[in-house]
Design a protein around this motif. Sequence first.
Motif, PDB file in Angstrom:
ATOM      1  N   HIS A 193       0.819  -1.209   0.000  1.00 21.59           N
ATOM      2  CA  HIS A 193       0.000   0.000   0.000  1.00 21.59           C
ATOM      3  C   HIS A 193       0.853   1.260   0.000  1.00 21.59           C
ATOM      4  O   HIS A 193       0.411   2.323   0.428  1.00 21.59           O
ATOM      5  CB  HIS A 193      -1.017  -0.061   1.142  1.00 21.59           C
ATOM      6  CG  HIS A 193      -1.874  -1.282   0.981  1.00 21.59           C
ATOM      7  ND1 HIS A 193      -2.908  -1.336   0.059  1.00 21.59           N
ATOM      8  CD2 HIS A 193      -1.769  -2.519   1.510  1.00 21.59           C
ATOM      9  CE1 HIS A 193      -3.417  -2.571   0.069  1.00 21.59           C
ATOM     10  NE2 HIS A 193      -2.752  -3.309   0.932  1.00 21.59           N
ATOM     11  N   CYS A 245      -7.551   1.152  -4.896  1.00 18.58           N
ATOM     12  CA  CYS A 245      -7.005  -0.041  -4.266  1.00 18.58           C
ATOM     13  C   CYS A 245      -8.040  -0.614  -3.294  1.00 18.58           C
ATOM     14  O   CYS A 245      -8.928   0.101  -2.836  1.00 18.58           O
ATOM     15  CB  CYS A 245      -5.730   0.340  -3.510  1.00 18.58           C
ATOM     16  SG  CYS A 245      -4.921  -1.050  -2.686  1.00 18.58           S
ATOM     17  N   CYS A 301      -7.730  -1.123  -0.331  1.00 22.52           N
ATOM     18  CA  CYS A 301      -7.620  -0.466   0.976  1.00 22.52           C
ATOM     19  C   CYS A 301      -8.366   0.858   1.017  1.00 22.52           C
ATOM     20  O   CYS A 301      -8.476   1.484   2.060  1.00 22.52           O
ATOM     21  CB  CYS A 301      -6.147  -0.228   1.330  1.00 22.52           C
ATOM     22  SG  CYS A 301      -5.365   1.068   0.362  1.00 22.52           S
ATOM     23  N   CYS A 360      -1.906   2.716  -4.958  1.00 16.24           N
ATOM     24  CA  CYS A 360      -0.979   1.831  -4.220  1.00 16.24           C
ATOM     25  C   CYS A 360      -0.355   0.859  -5.232  1.00 16.24           C
ATOM     26  O   CYS A 360      -0.966   0.552  -6.257  1.00 16.24           O
ATOM     27  CB  CYS A 360      -1.725   0.983  -3.206  1.00 16.24           C
ATOM     28  SG  CYS A 360      -2.651   1.898  -1.971  1.00 16.24           S
TER      29      CYS A 360
HETATM   30 ZN   LIG Z   1      -3.822   0.102  -0.992  1.00 15.33          ZN
END
Ligand SMILES: [Zn+2]
Length: 319
Positions: free
Chosen positions: A163, A173, A175, A180
């Motif tokens: 990340h 991403c 996340c 990332c």
């Molecule tokens: Zn990420």
Amino acid sequence: MGEYYLGIDLGGTKIAGLIGDEQGKIIAEKTIPTLAEEGVEPVINRIKNIILELMGEVTPGQVKGIGLCAPGPLNIKTGEVMHAPNLKWKNVQIVGILEKEFGLPVILENDANAAGYGECIYGAGKGAVNMLYMTVSTGIGGGIIANGELVYGRDYCAGEVGHMIVLPGGPLCGCGQHGCIEALASGTAIARTARKRLEDGEQSIISDLVKGDINTVTSREVAEAARQGDQLAVSLLDEAFFYLGIAIGNLINILNPETIVIGGGVAKMGDLLFDRVSRVLQDHAFPHMVKGVSIVPAVLAGRAGTMGMVALVRKRLNS
Ligand SMILES: [Zn+2]
């Protein structure tokens, strides 16, 4: 009588278990399906069963401790897996459960850290004191070893190398951030970009490799096409591994490792990945640090996590 250590790698699809001796020699080994869809209790029972079966293969009392690695986030201090979506685990006190069952010391570790430590002690990074481990697969994970120790951070969450943002505003991403390296260089990201470019009408033998069914393209077909000189495939991998190289360059400047071990399905592309990353590093990190670092493929494959746990239990019990 030699002392043995038992390592368990709890994954979303399989549970791998292994007993190793002090030198990391494998004494007994077994793998079973996780069957996470059956719920938390049945999975815990399968973990107990695989431990029992493995211990049945050695003299009682020879196994001195048990180490289990699992997907995070988890807390190695409290022995709790906080949240593992693939396993549907939430706040499972796995260390307490296993200690009670077996009356042995039990430790918990994040799976990427365990794999990294395994490669560092018994695998491709053997002998390294400062090592970076990256697994480039459907996602990108990592483990950092500095001065011979895993780097944990305050909440035991350090090492999320996947990340690192290398393209602000880039693709979304998992996340929640954009750009990332996981969203740019993982197998999932490579396949997604390939499908999009094919849907946009670009010509490539990737389409032939999947018999026209673009939705089934994976990074494997992209690699195969690149090996045959396919222009789209070559440019897709050049771009993905450019970003991977940028991230690795940053990590070299920050950590000054002697060895970088890269594992995971995408690393099986071999020179397609390693050559490109090495070229990118020439221009994107301090030359004296790049010169001294060896970047090598992981060698323990499916055993990295279990071997890492054997090494970590042994270390914990002898320190
Ligand atoms: Zn990420």
